[in-house]
Design an enzyme around this catalytic site. Structure first.
Site, PDB file in Angstrom:
ATOM      1  N   ASN A 131      21.498 -29.240  26.624  1.00  0.00           N
ATOM      2  CA  ASN A 131      19.989 -29.102  26.793  1.00  0.00           C
ATOM      3  C   ASN A 131      19.463 -29.059  28.129  1.00  0.00           C
ATOM      4  O   ASN A 131      19.345 -30.110  28.809  1.00  0.00           O
ATOM      5  CB  ASN A 131      19.364 -30.133  25.673  1.00  0.00           C
ATOM      6  CG  ASN A 131      17.996 -29.972  25.716  1.00  0.00           C
ATOM      7  OD1 ASN A 131      17.436 -29.030  26.259  1.00  0.00           O
ATOM      8  ND2 ASN A 131      17.471 -30.475  24.837  1.00  0.00           N
ATOM      9  N   ASN A 136      11.361 -26.779  25.323  1.00  0.00           N
ATOM     10  CA  ASN A 136      11.726 -25.575  24.422  1.00  0.00           C
ATOM     11  C   ASN A 136      12.442 -25.808  23.084  1.00  0.00           C
ATOM     12  O   ASN A 136      12.837 -25.279  22.344  1.00  0.00           O
ATOM     13  CB  ASN A 136      12.029 -24.325  25.048  1.00  0.00           C
ATOM     14  CG  ASN A 136      13.692 -24.662  25.207  1.00  0.00           C
ATOM     15  OD1 ASN A 136      14.450 -25.431  24.939  1.00  0.00           O
ATOM     16  ND2 ASN A 136      14.201 -23.722  26.435  1.00  0.00           N
ATOM     17  N   ASP A 137      12.691 -27.399  22.977  1.00  0.00           N
ATOM     18  CA  ASP A 137      13.400 -27.702  21.862  1.00  0.00           C
ATOM     19  C   ASP A 137      12.811 -27.555  20.406  1.00  0.00           C
ATOM     20  O   ASP A 137      13.620 -27.125  19.577  1.00  0.00           O
ATOM     21  CB  ASP A 137      13.447 -29.114  21.953  1.00  0.00           C
ATOM     22  CG  ASP A 137      14.461 -29.557  22.976  1.00  0.00           C
ATOM     23  OD1 ASP A 137      15.073 -28.850  23.909  1.00  0.00           O
ATOM     24  OD2 ASP A 137      14.744 -30.978  23.158  1.00  0.00           O
ATOM     25  N   GLY A 156      18.813 -28.674  20.373  1.00  0.00           N
ATOM     26  CA  GLY A 156      18.157 -28.485  21.531  1.00  0.00           C
ATOM     27  C   GLY A 156      18.831 -27.843  22.658  1.00  0.00           C
ATOM     28  O   GLY A 156      18.430 -27.694  23.733  1.00  0.00           O
ATOM     29  N   ASP A 158      20.470 -25.011  24.908  1.00  0.00           N
ATOM     30  CA  ASP A 158      19.579 -23.611  25.325  1.00  0.00           C
ATOM     31  C   ASP A 158      20.450 -23.005  26.384  1.00  0.00           C
ATOM     32  O   ASP A 158      21.542 -23.273  26.852  1.00  0.00           O
ATOM     33  CB  ASP A 158      18.211 -24.205  25.680  1.00  0.00           C
ATOM     34  CG  ASP A 158      18.267 -25.210  26.707  1.00  0.00           C
ATOM     35  OD1 ASP A 158      19.022 -25.309  27.540  1.00  0.00           O
ATOM     36  OD2 ASP A 158      17.142 -25.912  26.746  1.00  0.00           O
ATOM     37  N   ASP A 327      30.196  -9.607  14.339  1.00  0.00           N
ATOM     38  CA  ASP A 327      30.321 -10.397  13.275  1.00  0.00           C
ATOM     39  C   ASP A 327      30.475  -9.856  11.919  1.00  0.00           C
ATOM     40  O   ASP A 327      30.175  -8.532  11.784  1.00  0.00           O
ATOM     41  CB  ASP A 327      29.263 -11.351  12.899  1.00  0.00           C
ATOM     42  CG  ASP A 327      29.210 -12.162  12.028  1.00  0.00           C
ATOM     43  OD1 ASP A 327      30.043 -13.231  12.148  1.00  0.00           O
ATOM     44  OD2 ASP A 327      28.476 -12.154  10.940  1.00  0.00           O
ATOM     45  N   GLU A 356      35.082  -8.847  14.224  1.00  0.00           N
ATOM     46  CA  GLU A 356      35.710 -10.076  13.398  1.00  0.00           C
ATOM     47  C   GLU A 356      36.079  -9.345  12.063  1.00  0.00           C
ATOM     48  O   GLU A 356      35.244  -9.141  11.144  1.00  0.00           O
ATOM     49  CB  GLU A 356      34.680 -11.157  13.049  1.00  0.00           C
ATOM     50  CG  GLU A 356      35.191 -12.370  12.350  1.00  0.00           C
ATOM     51  CD  GLU A 356      34.229 -13.014  11.613  1.00  0.00           C
ATOM     52  OE1 GLU A 356      34.354 -14.064  11.422  1.00  0.00           O
ATOM     53  OE2 GLU A 356      33.092 -12.621  11.438  1.00  0.00           O
TER      54      GLU A 356
END
Length: 617
Positions: A131, A136-137, A156, A158, A327, A356
């Site tokens: 973090n 910006n959490d 949190g 980032d 993905d 994947e």
């Protein structure tokens, strides 16, 4: 009263004509494919006239059953201005406009470097790494708020936290960073993983901004490293603004007998090439939703494929990306995906994209790699450059931890590589022990440092591109049976309140140092070893659970010895004479000891130990 009604009528007309979104927001001049399709969104916008300023020609206008969308196609080579206006007109009056920019590309953008077998990929789940910006959490406009006490909640981590710790990643020896998705995921719960995106053109504000994402990429590029984006083509989040107001019913797959269109996939993606498949099973596999909050995108709709293609190219160009990982690749419409990846690699010839394909047979995996002879049987070419070696992933922990028998122990690894003839490009495959979806490798081996060393030695010296999952290098464990949060724990030291900081040497425990130092030693050695990056392989059938293989080219040779037996083993070197021809000595880069490899002699190796011997003449 009449005047008031007239005012309301005019106001309503203007409101309905407002442009609410334009995607892509801007584009670039000089792309190989000059054709650009611009999505313009607003209330009843298709019922108005749309014109472009500065004599910019409209090649095509496409409207859908939803009047809130217009898709405008232009040829950017025909535009001589750096910007033009998209004007919405009510009769002859412009009621709203959007200034569309065509930017200049960075020098040599089309020929950008991408990840190859020279690289080591470090996989990070951003919410759980570090973090760097506590402000910006949580965000008022985003539903899921930060709370480290909730295992499946936002914690949190980032982009700033990753930027602050690039030194750590570089010193470890990694050269590429793969982040799980960081685009906005504004779902109500479990949004931290990022795989249910709600805005494909915007970085989630809890991670930072688009500019922060580009800064991370640029900071990596300055060090000769690169950023790999995790791209999701198969599904979006149910709260994506386009899903909330579908351009057309067939933008996503919907089931009449489902719950509001939802039917869960049966996850049997072998239906893609199964010649005996029942159509109902195939449809449920490929069109079924990955989860109830993840509507399944319809890549057979040309508008959807074009949207996904332009979005991917936009991020590559904007954020100066060095690759993509895709993905749930086999869950997509395979024809649409071939068009998608070919459009990207046509634009960027050196660009690597890894898919994947979580399957267990080498033949099934090989089907998905570009120019596959297996897929050719099906008259199909995926154009996908790279695939993930899931069969090897499944074999590693068993081979290292079980007793040897005819089909158990290190013979599993040997047998895996006997299938290499199936792959069009064996050097362009991800090799890994774990990732964000699997059991932590250190959990499987019960934290045994020797077993970890065996596994890391293997993925670092075999053909392909090694990928390591954050925290593995300090012995992090996690029991997946307790939920995905258990395998996605916070990296110690990433938060100011953490009592321990494993990002620093002094902050690591004695045990963590063992894991970290071994990882850094092997990875940093590997960086400059061309023989490992692209050399050939010669391997020998394991005996007494000892697996020996050579990586070699015209200039050098490396002998790798892996003893998964708990007991010390002695090897007669004459068995390996065809690979040792001309070499008499070597140096084990793990122990730093000189080793005689005279074929008249033997070498001994302790139980649960590996050797990486650089051979000398």
């Amino acid at each position: 009263m009449r005047k008031l009604l007239l005012t309301i009528s005019l106001f309503s007309s203007f409101t309905f004509a407002q442009i609410q979104k334009v995607e892509p927001m801007f584009w670039w001049k000089g792309m190989k494919n000059p054709e650009l399709q611009i999505l313009v969104y607003g209330k009843n916008i298709s019922t108005y006239n749309l014109e472009l300023s500065d004599n910019v020609k409209i090649k095509d206008i496409q409207k859908t059953e939803n009047p809130n969308y217009v898709f405008v196609t232009i040829n950017t080579n025909e535009v001589n201005k750096s910007s033009f206006k998209i004007n919405i007109k009510n009769k002859n009056k412009v009621v709203d406009s959007y200034t569309y920019e065509l930017k200049n590309r960075e020098a040599n953008s089309a020929n950008r470097n991408s990840f190859t077998s020279k690289d080591i990929v470090y996989l990070i789940m951003p919410d759980r790494f570090a973090n760097g910006d506590e402000s910006n959490d949580s965000k008022k406009e985003l539903i899921d708020k930060a709370n480290r006490q909730i295992p499946d909640g936002r914690h949190g981590g980032d982009l700033r936290g990753i930027i602050n710790n690039i030194d750590y990643i570089q010193n470890l020896g990694a050269t590429a960073v793969w982040l799980t998705p960081v685009n906005e995921d504004n779902q109500k719960q479990h949004s931290y993983h990022g795989y249910a995106q709600t805005d494909l053109y915007k970085i989630d504000a809890r991670y930072g901004t688009n500019e922060d994402y580009r800064e991370l990429s640029r900071q990596l590029n300055k060090r000769g490293m690169m950023l790999i984006q995790d791209y999701v083509t198969n599904h979006w989040g149910s709260l994506h603004w386009l899903i909330q107001d579908l351009p057309a019913k067939d933008w996503i797959h919907q089931f009449a007998d489902g719950d509001n269109g939802f039917k869960r996939s049966n996850y049997r993606t072998t239906a893609q090439f199964d010649s005996n498949v029942a159509e109902i099973d195939k449809k449920e596999a490929l069109d079924g939703w990955f989860d109830s909050t993840m509507p399944d995108m319809n890549q057979s709709n040309p508008l959807v494929v074009n949207y996904l293609t332009q979005n991917a190219i936009w991020w590559i160009e904007y954020a100066e990306l060095g690759g993509m990982r895709v993905d749930t690749y086999p869950y997509n419409d395979k024809v649409g995906m071939a068009k998608w990846v070919k459009a990207i690699t046509d634009e960027y010839p050196n660009f690597n994209v890894v898919g994947e394909a979580w399957m267990h047979s080498p033949a099934h995996i090989a089907y998905w790699q570009k120019d596959s002879k297996i897929a050719e049987i099906d008259n199909y070419n995926s154009y996908l450059p790279s695939v993930m070696d899931f069969p090897l992933f499944g074999a590693i922990p068993k081979a290292i931890t079980e007793d040897e028998s005819w089909d158990k122990g290190m013979i599993r690894i040997y047998d895996n590589f006997t299938n290499d003839f199936l792959y069009p490009n064996v050097n362009n495959m991800f090799v890994f022990m774990e990732n964000h979806d699997t059991e932590r490798f250190n959990e499987i081996i019960n934290g045994n440092i020797n077993d970890y060393k065996l596994g890391l030695t293997l993925i670092s010296t075999v053909r392909g591109i090694p990928q390591v999952y954050y925290g593995s290098e300090i012995g992090m464990r996690g029991d997946k049976s307790k939920g995905d949060a258990a395998i996605r724990q916070d990296f110690p030291g990433g938060w100011k309140s953490d009592k321990q900081n494993a990002f620093t040497n002094d902050g690591r425990t004695t045990e963590q140092k063992q894991f970290h130092d071994f990882t850094a030693k092997i990875f940093n050695w590997r960086k400059n070893k061309e023989v490992i990056h692209s050399g050939k392989t010669k391997h020998f059938i394991p005996q007494n659970n000892v697996y020996v293989y050579f990586r070699y080219n015209d200039n050098e040779s490396v002998m790798v010895v892996m003893n998964a037996n708990t007991e010390k083993q002695t090897l007669k070197l004459d068995r390996f004479s065809e690979a040792l021809n001309g070499f008499t000595s070597g140096k084990d880069i793990i122990s730093n000891k000189n080793i005689s490899v005279d074929t008249n002699n033997t070498i001994s190796i302790d139980g649960k130990t590996s050797m990486i011997i650089e051979l000398k003449k």
